[in-house]
Write an enzyme that holds these catalytic residues in place. Structure first.
Site, PDB file in Angstrom:
ATOM      1  N   HIS A  85       0.801  -1.220   0.000  1.00  0.00           N
ATOM      2  CA  HIS A  85       0.000   0.000   0.000  1.00  0.00           C
ATOM      3  C   HIS A  85       0.837   1.275   0.000  1.00  0.00           C
ATOM      4  O   HIS A  85       0.340   2.341   0.360  1.00  0.00           O
ATOM      5  CB  HIS A  85      -0.921   0.028   1.223  1.00  0.00           C
ATOM      6  CG  HIS A  85      -1.872  -1.110   1.304  1.00  0.00           C
ATOM      7  ND1 HIS A  85      -2.847  -1.333   0.373  1.00  0.00           N
ATOM      8  CD2 HIS A  85      -1.998  -2.125   2.212  1.00  0.00           C
ATOM      9  CE1 HIS A  85      -3.555  -2.415   0.713  1.00  0.00           C
ATOM     10  NE2 HIS A  85      -3.045  -2.919   1.816  1.00  0.00           N
ATOM     11  N   HIS A 133      -8.263  -4.276  -0.839  1.00  0.00           N
ATOM     12  CA  HIS A 133      -7.682  -5.561  -1.227  1.00  0.00           C
ATOM     13  C   HIS A 133      -8.550  -6.244  -2.272  1.00  0.00           C
ATOM     14  O   HIS A 133      -8.385  -7.419  -2.551  1.00  0.00           O
ATOM     15  CB  HIS A 133      -7.553  -6.495  -0.024  1.00  0.00           C
ATOM     16  CG  HIS A 133      -6.865  -5.861   1.129  1.00  0.00           C
ATOM     17  ND1 HIS A 133      -7.525  -5.496   2.280  1.00  0.00           N
ATOM     18  CD2 HIS A 133      -5.577  -5.490   1.291  1.00  0.00           C
ATOM     19  CE1 HIS A 133      -6.654  -4.935   3.118  1.00  0.00           C
ATOM     20  NE2 HIS A 133      -5.469  -4.910   2.539  1.00  0.00           N
TER      21      HIS A 133
END
Ligand SMILES: Nc1ncnc2c1ncn2[C@@H]1O[C@H](COP(=O)(O)OP(=O)(O)O)[C@@H](O)[C@H]1O
Ligand SMILES: Nc1ncnc2c1ncn2[C@@H]1O[C@H](COP(=O)(O)OP(=O)(O)O)[C@@H](O)[C@H]1O
Ligand SMILES: [Mg+2]
Ligand SMILES: [Mg+2]
Ligand SMILES: [Mg+2]
Ligand SMILES: [Mg+2]
Lengths: 203, 331, 331, 203
Positions: free
Chosen positions: B57, B218
């Site tokens: 991320h 996700h």
């Protein structure tokens, strides 16, 4: 055989690790429908780490489980992996200082693991998680003292739970948001548990 | 999906090596090297702020370690929470003698590991917890405490980080972090998936002409999936959903973050921002310190999220306070 | 390829609106709104620096307008040079009374339009030209003046921009810009194409398991195309190619830019950086002010470039001088 | 008809704009092999802008070309588009103050345009660019005074040049780097010019 010791535990790790090769993609796919699609990859890595861990030559059963718990906890921080490490930690406490344990204790041990996992993860029975599989197997092992009998009963109970919950909605995690859409789908944690119980029974 | 990487198992550690080599203000630490901390270490007398989360991320999570932001950050494998050992390391390394706020996104694995780490250290270090729960698509308003943390968490980092630099105590830092979280709402759209290194398949599949509203970072399923629409329509719907959930006591000032998930060009983020800014203006809201860019990504996922942080006077002051990390600098 | 946009014909103007709305230090100006200038306008007595280029490369080109960097930037349609009117506007708006350096990448259309603009203004404003020519894959070393300008141009922006802030005269600013260009080398790899808004197809096609070495930022064919290799091998080849062309008089200090083309995650850029930094160290070079990130993109193209800027003392000092734009801040 | 005026020029713009609809993708594809794949899209937009430009009611030929040149120069900053605007500017200079011009002047006008384009762009004849097509057409029009004769001769000459250069290497732009690989390929600028001459001849 009415007891299990380090060799049986090592054997279970090896059989599970081997089974994960074929299961990885299937479990990822199941998770992709509800979550982030990593259950299989994560479990393959975690169980591989257990299977690769070195159990000290003089370890008792508790120390062996403890080594496995640490290996699992080091290998991941995912929900299922962390709960799995929590269960191994519980087994370690329950068998501390003993070189073997009677198979009749397996059911109660799984029950304790279920309870610590509930406390740790905050899910309830009936939420359609790995806990519901564990609960069913704990109940099925009550009074069972033979190794192969236990493995067969466990595999059957985990499958029955999987079938039973398939038709129910998922009540935790992101899947909760579209709970009705999860009806008809397997929970990836339950599926993993049932498949691994099956692998242990078959081998 | 192709990746510029070596062995998939080395992905996280090699990326962390590059991150710290390129940015001397960040240092790898902890037993497995899975903690990033400020180079100068924890400041004595300051409340520490430890975060953590899965890899994949960047700039989140590790990139936000720096003055006026995080003290430490534990980091897991791609899309997996940090393990308990790293969480313990992150708490210990953040501790400057006045306790540590654990500030991270509400994901099961992360929570379990930070909880265990805090329990294991409870005799040594006082800790508190604030969870990022800004993703409005991840649970209904009645269950807002169950929501996941996504891009909006950087507001909590910034605000709590600024408060901690004032030598406020742990309860005060915790209170303001919680206030920042409860003032922040995020929703995302996704256009194309990413792939976890070593995995055989992308995290999800989506049609060549489709978009999904509300998808998680996700790839967790969202609210609806449909044919791609014009950017203005998408921005409008995102804003409508966010404004419908404005906090009861919201004032007239708001900060907005138009965040790219990884593969979406800046040009497109600015097209979204333009419409969002217009719409906020029409709603009578004044924009303070807008952010447009890739602040919280999911590797090569395509899409964007919009976060609103409804500001009160203290939040506004803290948001504007000086801060430095390699990816965000204020003042 | 999906885009978060409205009508393709509005892509550039709406992105520019968003850019300037979100960044009050930048203002749209010029007859067609196709110039970005500093909000405070040209400073009297300072040499102006005007750049320009096609859209689709943000933060390049318009993003680098700011103190210690560019004064103005003209901007064309996606992957097309700025038109002659915008180039004239950019020169006029950059003029603070001491002339204007035209500093932009060596592309045919850009050159013709900046040339015409300069000719049309020659009675009013003294102008000079320095062309970015850092892409070593775009012409042989004997023809280095024919090379295209890619990511390395930001070194020339930074260095010439810093020099201009010292109130140096036009010849001095021009000389240092030329020195920065001739100290800079870039090579790129591409993994996946982008698509021009409104176009029916991506700019090129490439196999699911292929990489192309030396591809241009608009997808112009490169040196070779082959199966994807490990990141370390790719970084090694890129560095080998760059170091083989080190300037004759190169010293031992170098700045490195590992640049993402758009869709390549920061994690991968850091993996490349890690290897490149190791290799530079082994070559006896010391890294100064490394840059890792998306500095010059091609919308959603996947891939990366590595630039080396071989520093002498003056270049090093100017590179470290204070500068501010929304996407790059020094000091 | 041995002269051309504003109406012929407008007609040519309209026919070209219509032809671009079918040509856009083909030209993009040709450019994608050598450059950045935008020749078609850019030309469609530029010629569309010409066709949409308003020519003042009292404009002479020079003013009309000048309006077109400005429309082209506003619509793009690409190489080919800018060269095209340069050519239109040359035509404007050559026809300034006249309401029509003899077709026999077309060849010399194209020759002048070729020269200003060479000066502006820095390419040489033989580099395999639009210049080589222009040069061939300028030569072919020498002494031709009839409108349809001129259009047919131009189309034929542009095609011959395209065929002739297909077998030669490209000597400018990025394509220069892999010059031998460009043998057998059409230069997108030459291709565009030949196709548009063809469209004007056919219509
Ligand atoms: N809080 C929880 N309690 C019990 N089981 C859980 C909990 N969270 C997740 N699980 C189990 O873990 C599975 C998901 O595992 P995994 O994909 O590895 O985790 P993650 O959500 O971190 O990606 C679920 O299918 C469920 O069975
Ligand atoms: N310097 C030049 N001189 C003459 N013709 C040129 C020159 N540069 C480009 N061209 C012509 O333009 C064509 C490419 O046009 P286009 O794709 O629109 O430009 P760009 O290179 O800006 O993308 C080439 O095929 C060639 O015929
Ligand atoms: Mg999962
Ligand atoms: Mg996960
Ligand atoms: Mg072009
Ligand atoms: Mg082109």
């Amino acid at each position: 055989m009415s007891d299990f010791g380090i060799n049986e535990v090592k054997w279970a790790a090896t059989v599970s690790a081997r089974a994960m090769v074929g299961l990885e993609q299937e479990l990822n796919d199941a998770d992709a429908k509800l979550g982030d699609g990593d259950t299989g990859g994560m479990l393959a890595r975690v169980i591989g780490a257990l299977d690769g861990a070195t159990i000290a030559a003089d370890a008792d059963l508790g120390a062996a489980f403890s080594t496995y718990a640490r290996a699992a906890a080091t290998a991941t921080g995912s929900s299922l992996g962390t709960l799995f490490a929590t269960a191994l930690m519980t087994f370690a406490k329950e068998t501390k200082g003993r070189s073997s344990a009677p198979i009749t204790e397996l059911g109660p041990m799984l029950g304790k693991a279920r309870d610590t996992m509930m406390a740790r993860g905050g899910a309830k029975l009936g939420d359609k998680t790995v806990l519901d599989g564990l609960d069913a197997v704990a109940a099925a092992l009550e009074g069972i003292s033979g190794g192969s009998d236990a493995r067969n009963k466990a595999a059957a109970a985990a499958l029955v739970a999987l079938d039973e919950y398939r038709g129910k909605p998922n009540k935790i995690g992101r899947a909760r948001m579209f709970a009705d859409a999860t009806i008809g789908m397997d929970d990836p944690g339950m599926l993993a548990f049932a498949k691994l119980c099956g692998a242990l029974a078959q081998d | 999906m192709k990746k510029l990487m070596n062995a998939p198992a080395d992905f996280v550690d090699q990326a962390l090596d590059g991150l710290t080599l390129a940015n001397p203000s960040l240092v790898r630490d902890g037993e497995n090297g899975r903690v990033i901390r400020r180079a100068e270490g924890a400041r004595k007398g300051k409340v520490g702020i430890a975060s953590g989360g899965g890899s994949g991320h960047l700039p989140l999570f590790t990139g936000y370690v720096g003055k006026g932001l995080l003290d430490t950050c534990s980091i897991g494998n791609v899309f997996e929470g940090p393990n308990v050992g790293s969480c313990m390391d992150a708490i210990k390394l953040a501790h400057g003698g006045r306790g540590v706020l654990r500030l991270y996104g509400n994901y099961g694995g992360d929570r379990m590991n930070f909880d265990m780490a805090g329990e294991m250290l409870e005799d040594e270090i006082r800790t508190t917890t604030v969870l990022g729960t800004d993703d409005i698509a991840s649970a209904a308003p009645e269950e807002s405490q169950k929501r996941r943390g996504v891009a909006g968490i950087i507001y909590a980092y910034k605000i709590a980080g600024a408060k901690a630099e004032t030598d406020a105590d742990l309860d005060e830092v915790t209170e303001i972090a919680a206030r920042a979280v409860s003032a922040t709402r995020t929703i995302g759209v996704s256009l194309a998936p990413c792939q976890v290194p070593g995995s055989a398949k992308p995290t999800f599949t989506i049609g060549d002409d489709e978009i999904e509203m509300g998808m998680g970072i996700h790839g967790e399923p969202g609210i609806w999936r449909n044919k791609l629409k014009p950017a203005d329509e998408i921005a409008d719907e995102m804003l409508d959903r966010l404004l419908a959930e404005a906090p009861k006591n919201a004032g007239s000032e708001v900060s907005i973050l138009v965040n790219g998930l990884g593969a979406t060009p800046l040009e497109e983020l600015f097209i979204l921002y333009r419409r969002a800014a217009e719409k906020l203006g029409k709603s009578g809201l004044r924009i303070v310190q807008p952010l447009v860019g890739n602040y919280v990504t999911s590797m090569e996922m395509a899409g964007a999220s919009i976060s609103l942080c409804f500001l009160d006077d203290e939040l506004k002051t803290l948001l504007a306070a000086p801060a430095y990390c390699p990816f965000w600098r204020v003042g």
